[in-house]
Design a protein around this motif. Structure first.
Motif, mmCIF file in Angstrom:
data_model
loop_
_atom_site.group_PDB
_atom_site.id
_atom_site.type_symbol
_atom_site.label_atom_id
_atom_site.label_comp_id
_atom_site.label_asym_id
_atom_site.label_seq_id
_atom_site.Cartn_x
_atom_site.Cartn_y
_atom_site.Cartn_z
ATOM 1 N N ALA A 36 -38.852 99.810 10.003
ATOM 2 C CA ALA A 36 -39.582 99.988 11.094
ATOM 3 C C ALA A 36 -39.656 98.565 11.830
ATOM 4 O O ALA A 36 -39.567 98.318 13.077
ATOM 5 N N ASP A 37 -39.573 97.269 11.035
ATOM 6 C CA ASP A 37 -39.666 95.874 11.717
ATOM 7 C C ASP A 37 -38.156 95.725 11.991
ATOM 8 O O ASP A 37 -37.975 95.045 13.073
ATOM 9 N N SER A 38 -37.137 96.363 11.597
ATOM 10 C CA SER A 38 -36.008 96.126 12.211
ATOM 11 C C SER A 38 -35.896 96.832 13.458
ATOM 12 O O SER A 38 -34.976 96.168 14.613
ATOM 13 N N PHE A 39 -36.351 97.959 13.860
ATOM 14 C CA PHE A 39 -36.601 98.666 14.850
ATOM 15 C C PHE A 39 -37.200 97.623 16.399
ATOM 16 O O PHE A 39 -36.878 97.684 17.187
ATOM 17 N N LEU A 40 -38.356 97.186 15.509
ATOM 18 C CA LEU A 40 -39.135 96.377 16.472
ATOM 19 C C LEU A 40 -38.284 95.176 16.680
ATOM 20 O O LEU A 40 -38.477 94.736 18.021
ATOM 21 N N ALA A 41 -37.738 94.642 15.814
ATOM 22 C CA ALA A 41 -37.033 93.319 16.278
ATOM 23 C C ALA A 41 -35.870 93.636 17.477
ATOM 24 O O ALA A 41 -35.636 92.750 18.324
ATOM 25 N N PHE A 42 -35.314 94.600 17.400
ATOM 26 C CA PHE A 42 -34.325 95.408 18.399
ATOM 27 C C PHE A 42 -35.023 95.376 19.559
ATOM 28 O O PHE A 42 -34.525 95.216 20.738
ATOM 29 N N LEU A 43 -36.418 95.911 19.808
ATOM 30 C CA LEU A 43 -37.020 96.333 20.979
ATOM 31 C C LEU A 43 -37.649 94.750 21.458
ATOM 32 O O LEU A 43 -37.515 94.845 22.640
ATOM 33 N N VAL A 44 -37.719 93.748 20.658
ATOM 34 C CA VAL A 44 -37.996 92.469 21.077
ATOM 35 C C VAL A 44 -36.811 91.812 22.163
ATOM 36 O O VAL A 44 -37.208 91.508 23.048
ATOM 37 N N ILE A 45 -35.614 92.131 21.532
ATOM 38 C CA ILE A 45 -34.419 91.649 22.528
ATOM 39 C C ILE A 45 -34.351 92.399 23.555
ATOM 40 O O ILE A 45 -34.046 92.099 24.907
ATOM 41 N N ALA A 46 -34.706 93.857 23.468
ATOM 42 C CA ALA A 46 -34.572 94.578 24.580
ATOM 43 C C ALA A 46 -35.431 94.532 25.706
ATOM 44 O O ALA A 46 -35.259 94.770 26.995
ATOM 45 N N GLY A 47 -36.789 94.152 25.332
ATOM 46 C CA GLY A 47 -37.860 94.178 26.142
ATOM 47 C C GLY A 47 -38.629 92.863 26.528
ATOM 48 O O GLY A 47 -39.486 92.929 27.472
ATOM 49 N N PHE A 48 -38.048 91.620 26.204
ATOM 50 C CA PHE A 48 -38.499 90.362 26.496
ATOM 51 C C PHE A 48 -37.467 89.533 26.713
ATOM 52 O O PHE A 48 -36.248 89.445 26.331
ATOM 53 N N SER A 49 -37.790 88.576 27.590
ATOM 54 C CA SER A 49 -36.715 87.805 28.169
ATOM 55 C C SER A 49 -36.427 86.472 27.178
ATOM 56 O O SER A 49 -37.362 86.045 26.607
ATOM 57 N N TYR A 50 -35.523 86.241 27.298
ATOM 58 C CA TYR A 50 -34.880 84.949 26.467
ATOM 59 C C TYR A 50 -35.456 83.621 27.110
ATOM 60 O O TYR A 50 -35.437 83.694 28.200
ATOM 61 N N THR A 51 -35.923 82.567 26.309
ATOM 62 C CA THR A 51 -36.448 81.568 26.937
ATOM 63 C C THR A 51 -35.368 80.465 26.622
ATOM 64 O O THR A 51 -35.502 80.158 25.264
ATOM 65 N N GLU A 52 -34.920 79.539 27.237
ATOM 66 C CA GLU A 52 -33.967 78.449 26.926
ATOM 67 C C GLU A 52 -34.636 77.148 26.485
ATOM 68 O O GLU A 52 -35.604 76.722 27.046
ATOM 69 N N ILE A 53 -34.651 76.886 25.130
ATOM 70 C CA ILE A 53 -35.208 75.793 24.666
ATOM 71 C C ILE A 53 -34.004 74.663 24.044
ATOM 72 O O ILE A 53 -33.559 73.628 24.427
ATOM 73 N N ASP A 54 -33.529 75.395 23.017
ATOM 74 C CA ASP A 54 -32.583 74.438 22.160
ATOM 75 C C ASP A 54 -31.280 74.939 22.222
ATOM 76 O O ASP A 54 -30.189 74.203 21.970
ATOM 77 N N TRP A 55 -30.816 76.037 22.609
ATOM 78 C CA TRP A 55 -29.693 76.716 22.396
ATOM 79 C C TRP A 55 -28.699 76.029 23.005
ATOM 80 O O TRP A 55 -27.580 75.853 22.472
ATOM 81 N N TYR A 94 -32.402 88.027 11.277
ATOM 82 C CA TYR A 94 -33.755 88.231 10.911
ATOM 83 C C TYR A 94 -33.979 89.605 9.854
ATOM 84 O O TYR A 94 -34.652 89.343 9.123
ATOM 85 N N ILE A 95 -33.173 90.431 10.051
ATOM 86 C CA ILE A 95 -33.060 91.604 9.229
ATOM 87 C C ILE A 95 -32.586 91.064 7.783
ATOM 88 O O ILE A 95 -33.147 91.629 6.648
ATOM 89 N N VAL A 96 -31.534 90.521 7.691
ATOM 90 C CA VAL A 96 -31.164 89.873 6.344
ATOM 91 C C VAL A 96 -32.444 89.079 5.691
ATOM 92 O O VAL A 96 -32.622 89.372 4.518
ATOM 93 N N ASN A 97 -33.160 88.334 6.447
ATOM 94 C CA ASN A 97 -34.138 87.595 6.012
ATOM 95 C C ASN A 97 -35.342 88.473 5.627
ATOM 96 O O ASN A 97 -35.799 88.220 4.536
ATOM 97 N N LEU A 98 -35.372 89.425 6.345
ATOM 98 C CA LEU A 98 -36.575 90.327 5.974
ATOM 99 C C LEU A 98 -36.383 90.986 4.810
ATOM 100 O O LEU A 98 -37.331 91.294 3.836
#
Length: 431
Positions: A43-62, A121-125
């Motif tokens: 469930a959390d792996s799917f949620l993490a995918f939705l985070v990428i698909a549904g929210f904008s990346y914010t440039e800070i340190d990359w 994230y999935i590996v850490n989870l």
């Protein structure tokens, strides 16, 4: 793995069968926790995918990471000249190797990097859930809290902070240490340190565990392995500009910008950046570590000093194997998590990405306390709330410190865990 081999010869776990007609509920609870953890993982792996698909990346340190890595790949070995948009490089050499690989694979493209961090994230989870399933502190339903942090999902997938890499490697090291693979665990731990030096908050409790679990030669061997990792990874810089490398990569006295701090924001800036405040926090850190070591972590040995005297009063390097005891998984994890949490409380500045350093330990820490369940949940939600106030305010910063101190008080007043696998009748034979 010399120390680990010695441990195998002395490990004695008494066989204790349940009384007649009484079935142990532990396997049932473990199976329930395992099933819940597997469902949570997907469930959390799917949620993490939705985070990428549904929210904008914010440039800070990359972008800054990529600039620092580019200088390294072009042949620059002077840490004073490796800089990015957000400032000079302040992480050890392992950071450069990891993010050089990321740059090579992603060509600097943010979306591809987000996919890599999703996998991370999935590996850490998976590692963290496995740790919780294999320990008996947190009830099955409470491990669901590990997937409920908006800030942690953002740290991994929307900000691409190097902290995501660090905590994943760190948790792998903790898993190895929890299973008493001391030498390999120290090597993996040292790899995490080579990416971000702040992982050293775990070092004091880890050293105590080594002293409890291994003889002198085993401790020295494990520490030598960790040191060799740092030397090997830093060698290109140590042979060219050693002073610049050590002073930049292992600078533990850096002063962060007061505005971006999540904790101690309520402290006036002139005090916040002062040397006196730094000394006060260091003294508090050392005092808390010493107090927990003496009164909590070594309570069953009669205190820290008595433990050291009874454990190592014999001729150096001649302590007998039978005095080496096997530490329980729960005790190992609690000691490491509490030691790190003490460091978090006493850190002068915590930026938003630093939440990942201890978020995954919060359920374990809260269920170690004797607090009722509703108070544990309030504390968890309160801490999460503080980390999602942007920018942090005097109120949110003071509230975070208050909640941390309540948790610390609960950890101090909780019944100390018995550290050893052996039964209590044999726990004081080496005194």
């Amino acid at each position: 793995m010399g120390g680990a081999k010695k441990l195998k010869t002395v490990e004695t776990v008494p066989s204790q069968s349940p009384p007649p007609n009484i079935k142990s509920t532990k396997p049932v609870k473990q199976n329930r926790k395992l099933r819940f953890a597997v469902a949570q993982f997907f469930a959390d792996s799917f949620l993490a995918f939705l985070v990428i698909a549904g929210f904008s990346y914010t440039e800070i340190d990359w972008g800054s990471y990529m600039s620092q890595v580019s200088g390294f790949l072009k042949g620059e070995r002077d840490y004073r000249k490796l800089e990015g948009d957000t400032g000079p490089l302040v992480n050890p050499a392992g950071f450069l190797y990891v993010f050089s690989a990321f740059q090579n694979y992603t060509a600097g493209q943010v979306y591809v990097a987000q996919v890599l961090f999703l996998i991370l994230y999935i590996v850490n989870l998976a590692i963290v859930l496995f740790i919780y399933v294999k320990t008996d502190v947190v009830p099955w339903w409470a491990i669901g809290l590990l997937s409920l942090s908006k800030r942690v999902h953002s740290i991994f997938m929307l900000r691409l902070f190097n902290d995501g890499v660090v905590v994943t490697i760190l948790h792998a090291a903790l898993l190895l240490i929890m299973y008493r693979r001391w030498n390999l665990g120290l090597i993996v731990f040292s790899v995490a340190v080579s990416i971000k030096v702040d992982v050293l908050l775990y070092a004091p409790p880890l050293l105590l565990l080594l002293l409890k679990a291994l003889d002198i030669s085993g401790v020295l061997l494990a520490l030598a392995g960790a040191a060799l990792v740092q030397i090997f990874l830093g060698l290109p810089f140590l042979v060219s500009y050693p002073v610049a490398y050590i002073s930049r990569a292992f600078n533990l006295g850096r002063v962060f910008v007061h505005f971006w701090s999540v904790n101690f924001k309520f402290i006036p800036e002139r005090i916040f950046i002062s040397k006196g405040f730094a000394i006060f926090l260091l003294a508090a850190h050392l005092t808390l570590l010493a107090s927990f070591a003496h009164y909590r972590w070594c309570r069953h040995e009669g205190g820290l000093l008595n433990f050291l005297r009874s454990r190592y009063s014999k001729k150096f390097g001649k302590s007998s194997s039978p005095s080496v005891k096997i530490l329980t998984k729960e005790y190992i994890l609690t000691t490491l998590f509490v030691g790190n949490f003490i460091g978090i409380i006493c850190a002068r500045s915590l930026h938003y990405q630093f939440y990942s350093w201890y978020f995954f330990s919060l359920p374990h820490l809260l269920w170690i306390t004797h607090y009722p369940t509703f108070l544990r949940l309030i504390l968890f939600v309160g801490v999460e709330y503080c980390w999602n106030i942007y920018p942090s305010s005097n109120f949110s910063s003071a509230l975070l410190l208050f909640l941390h101190l309540i948790i610390l008080l609960g950890l101090w007043s909780a019944p100390p865990q018995y550290p050893y696998v052996q039964d209590k009748s044999s726990s004081h034979k080496d005194k």
